[in-house]
Design a protein around this motif. Structure first.
Motif, mmCIF file in Angstrom:
data_model
loop_
_atom_site.group_PDB
_atom_site.id
_atom_site.type_symbol
_atom_site.label_atom_id
_atom_site.label_comp_id
_atom_site.label_asym_id
_atom_site.label_seq_id
_atom_site.Cartn_x
_atom_site.Cartn_y
_atom_site.Cartn_z
ATOM 1 N N GLY A 151 0.829 -1.207 0.000
ATOM 2 C CA GLY A 151 0.000 0.000 0.000
ATOM 3 C C GLY A 151 0.859 1.251 0.000
ATOM 4 N N LEU A 152 1.855 1.288 0.882
ATOM 5 C CA LEU A 152 2.715 2.475 0.985
ATOM 6 C C LEU A 152 3.470 2.718 -0.313
ATOM 7 N N VAL A 153 3.881 1.635 -0.966
ATOM 8 C CA VAL A 153 4.625 1.801 -2.222
ATOM 9 C C VAL A 153 3.690 2.222 -3.348
ATOM 10 N N LEU A 154 2.514 1.579 -3.405
ATOM 11 C CA LEU A 154 1.601 1.860 -4.519
ATOM 12 C C LEU A 154 1.063 3.286 -4.476
ATOM 13 N N VAL A 155 0.957 3.852 -3.265
ATOM 14 C CA VAL A 155 0.498 5.236 -3.151
ATOM 15 C C VAL A 155 1.417 6.147 -3.954
ATOM 16 N N ASN A 156 2.708 5.793 -3.970
ATOM 17 C CA ASN A 156 3.666 6.602 -4.704
ATOM 18 C C ASN A 156 3.517 6.459 -6.210
ATOM 19 N N LEU A 163 -7.756 2.236 -5.923
ATOM 20 C CA LEU A 163 -7.073 1.061 -6.475
ATOM 21 C C LEU A 163 -5.890 0.632 -5.602
ATOM 22 N N VAL A 164 -5.277 1.597 -4.911
ATOM 23 C CA VAL A 164 -4.124 1.279 -4.063
ATOM 24 C C VAL A 164 -4.493 0.192 -3.063
ATOM 25 N N SER A 335 -0.120 7.835 -13.944
ATOM 26 C CA SER A 335 0.411 6.691 -13.209
ATOM 27 C C SER A 335 1.744 6.254 -13.779
ATOM 28 N N ARG A 336 1.806 6.224 -15.141
ATOM 29 C CA ARG A 336 3.063 5.793 -15.751
ATOM 30 C C ARG A 336 4.190 6.750 -15.382
#
Lengths: 550, 258
Positions: A151-156, A163-164, A335-336
């Motif tokens: 979660g912490l990584v995907l937020v970035n 979706l996170v 996102s990309r």
């Protein structure tokens, strides 16, 4: 001829995770000497963890915390029930449920695809197929990283997007599910599959017709077990900012609103109980337990099963619209761009001597927390399992206690422990111990309930007393399973030490939180590498230990 | 052909005495109108198709199943009337051998044998024995008699099926009961080992004068190893006589379909 094989109904799919290792069961026959060596090693590890945690040496207890804990306990009888707050709680419950449902759905999709690719059948059962090893290895990495860290990584990468939360559950759970599904496919009776292949059918078609139907009941059963876990994961994700019950809990903790905390805890326990009841009802009807219970119903005819599957699909649709999930975010330009930024900064990891020394120290601390937690949890759970398996008031009380302990996720227990303990490995270990007591206790109760009753009945029939019959007839058969579960939970707990670290209870999790807060991405990637290495190493040690126990 | 008890109180010489016994599970009668007297030291085989009531009859004798109707006397006592300490004392006098299912796999052989003594041991002694085995001499002697003296400290689940069955017999030996009940004790063994097992069981029973009631699927062995054969079908006694008196017609009637 197998007088000692027995099924622990409910727990069988966990047994698959906990007891299955390389090679068919029973081929490897460890001698008692290797058992002794392992027993000494385990004992030494416990003493080491206890000493290093500072038993007696450092100042651990914060005396100023007791009145706080007292006020917290008093608030149990008057939770906050105002309309405004209840509205917030309702909304938060839906959000947590949504993450759990959608996360499970994603994990199932990934699990089916990954399960096929990582099965031996797919690689023609060649003993040392490079493709199979690669597929299996690729599943190991996402599994090693906890949902909260995902979660912490995907937020970035995705920004503050629902979706996170969904992917943070879906990706690691997808990897675990893929591993279990691949094993189910490999163990399914393969005669039909072979015949279809011989008749010229393609691999996928033959799997769909020949293996799928054989493995499906176990897969459904496992999917519902994963859903139970997802509820807990979704709460934890809330604590790190994804919204829902966990987020509300962290707010209430920050403002020390004990009445609110209790309301949320009650909701968590009820939600946990409802999921477990549903999941049990389904799993009793399919999978390994079904033959024991004797219903042996199939998916299309049983009303509860059909309703559950339809209900699950409806839940997916409802919760997707509640969260407002938009899958196109995944491949949007933004996102990309963010992903490229993040990866560009995070890679390569910054490796310095000082960083490695710090990582080494914190890795040891993480290991100690896990060892200590499982020792405490395992001892407590094993001594209560017998009571928990009984009918009547005492058995019921124990089962409720276990339910409460596992419905509240470890970071919450850690926040409570931090009232009275100074930050460090001790409150972290304690929090993990309470949570694992709930999980291990349930598994052990199921082991006792699932034991073949005949040896005990036989002893009773020739005049042995109840405790004697338990001592000779039940305990020797339950102990290896108790130990196997404890080892299995130790492996899982290594991952979970991270989440108690996130709220400040020490270990690698705390380092990760600090690094993320400081946008130190090269440091983050190094810590993640350390986490993966530790988790895989512990998995290997655990697998070896469980082989000795078999 | 049927040797029924005469209706009066059991004679002093009877180990088992059943009169007008019926057992009902739900709507179905597992046993009906069973009269049976077994003298002390007699060796009786129970034969009949699956579901004939053989297991139920054996369970009546060790008190784990209660009769719906009729009277049961085992060793002069009514198993249904016993409770607590008295019941334990009674159960101690009755040994059971089943398929190995009653043994404990992860436990060493010596403990599985000593489990036969739990009825006389205190809890403390039983617990202590798991750490430092008690009465090892008697356990070794029992294993010697069943032919596997070297397996004393092996884990039970490391033994073969035939060896496990011998351990079950050794357990009954250290219990030294007055009646031995066997529920399909050789069902999981091959014919040669099954015969060997029955040889052993018969020899031990004759030697100690123990009463033997054993259910068997192997009809030939029932005729060759026992002095009396009781045929059960649909919960009723079809015949009860010496092996020499079992007619081919009676045997056919026992197993034929419909």
């Amino acid at each position: 001829m197998a007088p000692v094989e027995e099924a622990a109904p409910e727990a069988d799919l966990l047994v698959r995770e906990a007891l299955v290792g390389p090679g068919p069961a029973g081929v490897h026959r460890p001698r008692s000497r290797s058992r002794l060596v392992w027993a000494i090693a385990v004992g030494a590890a416990f003493v080491w963890a206890l000493l290093a945690a500072g038993a007696g040496s450092r100042e651990l207890v914060n005396p100023g915390g007791w009145p706080l804990l007292g006020r917290f306990a008093v608030a149990a009888v008057r939770p906050e029930l105002g309309n405004d707050f209840l509205a917030i709680v309702w909304e938060a419950t839906l959000t947590t449920l949504a993450y759990a449902v959608l996360g499970t759905a994603v994990s199932l999709v990934l699990g089916v695809i990954g399960g096929i690719v990582a099965s031996r059948v797919w690689w023609h059962r060649r003993p040392r197929s490079g493709g199979w090893l690669a597929a299996r290895g690729a599943l190991g990495v996402p599994r090693a990283i906890h949902e909260a860290v995902w979660g912490l990584v995907l937020v970035n990468v995705l920004g503050l997007d629902p979706l996170v939360g969904v992917l943070a559950i879906g990706i690691p759970y997808g990897a675990v599910t893929a591993k279990v599904f691949s094993e189910l496919l490999d163990e399914a009776p393969a005669r039909g599959y072979e015949a279809m292949r011989a008749a010229g059918s393609g691999r996928l078609a033959a799997m769909a017709y020949g293996l799928g139907p054989e493995a499906l009941p176990d897969m459904v059963s496992y999917a519902f077990y994963r859903f139970e876990c997802s509820i807990r994961a979704a709460t934890i994700l809330g604590l790190v900012g994804a919204g829902g019950l966990g987020f509300q809990l962290s707010l209430s903790f920050q403002s020390l609103r004990y009445d609110e905390i209790w309301t949320l805890l009650y909701v968590l326990v009820v939600l946990g109980a409802l999921t477990e009841v549903w999941s049990r009802a389904v799993r009793r009807r399919v999978g390994p337990a079904a033959s024991v219970v004797g219903s042996g119903a199939d998916l299309s005819r049983d009303r509860v099963l059909a309703g559950s599957v339809l209900g699950a699909l409806a839940l997916v649709a409802l919760t997707a619209s509640h969260l407002g999930v938009d899958p196109t975010t995944l491949w949007s330009g933004r996102s990309r761009g963010l992903a490229a930024d993040f990866l560009g900064q995070a890679l390569p990891p910054r490796v310095t001597g000082a960083a490695l020394a710090e990582l080494g120290r914190l890795t040891l601390e993480t290991l100690q927390m896990a060892v200590l937690a499982i020792f405490l949890a395992g001892t407590a759970a094993a001594s209560l399992a017998l009571v928990g398996a009984r009918r009547g008031a005492w058995g019921w009380a124990v089962r409720v206690l276990l339910l409460v302990c596992r419905a509240v996720p470890p970071p919450i227990w850690a926040l409570l422990a931090l009232f009275v303990f100074f930050a460090g490995p001790v409150p972290g270990a304690l929090a993990l111990a309470i949570y694992n007591f709930g999980i291990l206790g349930r598994l052990m109760v199921e082991v006792v309930e699932g034991l073949d009753p005949r040896p005990v009945e036989g002893l009773r029939a020739q005049g042995a007393s109840g405790p004697q019959a338990f001592l000779y007839g039940a305990l020797p058969r339950a102990l290896p399973r108790f130990a196997a579960y404890a080892v299995y939970r130790w492996e899982v707990t290594i991952r979970e030490t991270v989440v108690v670290g996130l709220v400040g209870a020490g270990g690698l999790g705390r380092l990760l939180t600090d690094q993320l807060a400081a946008f130190d991405y090269p440091g983050v990637s190094l810590t993640l590498c350390a986490l993966v290495v530790v988790t895989l190493a512990v998995d290997l040690a655990g697998a070896a230990l469980r082989r000795v126990l078999r | 052909m049927t040797v029924a008890p005469s209706g009066e109180a059991p004679s002093r010489g009877s180990a088992v005495w059943l009169e007008g016994v019926g057992v009902r599970y739900g709507d179905a009668w597992a046993l009906r109108d069973v009269d049976l007297e077994v003298g002390v030291g007699q060796r009786v085989a129970l034969v009949g198709p699956s579901g004939a009531g053989k297991s139920t009859l054996l369970s009546l004798l060790n008190g784990t199943v209660l009769p719906t109707l009729g009277t049961v006397r085992v060793l002069g006592q009514d198993p249904t009337a016993l409770a607590g300490r008295q019941q334990r004392r009674f159960q101690r006098r009755i040994g059971s051998i089943h398929q190995q299912l009653q043994l404990v796999g992860p436990l060493r052989v010596v403990h599985n044998v000593n489990a036969g003594r739990l009825g006389e041991w205190s809890l403390a002694r039983a617990a202590l024995s798991l750490v430092a085995p008690r009465d090892v001499g008697a356990a070794r002697a029992a294993l010697d008699r069943v032919g596997i003296p070297d397996k004393l400290y092996q884990r039970l689940d490391r033994l073969s099926g035939g060896e496990q069955q011998r351990v079950a017999l050794a357990r009954v030996l250290v219990q030294s009961p007055e009646i031995i009940l066997g529920d399909e004790p050789i069902a999981s063994l091959d014919p040669a080992r099954g015969r060997e097992m029955l040889d052993l069981l018969r020899g031990l029973a004759v030697e100690s004068g123990t009463t033997l009631v054993v259910s068997l699927h192997a009809f030939e062995l029932a005729l060759s190893h026992f002095e009396r054969v009781v045929g059960l079908r649909h919960g009723r006694v079809l015949f009860d006589c010496r092996p020499a008196d079992v007619t081919p017609a009676a045997a056919r009637g026992l197993y034929e379909l419909h």
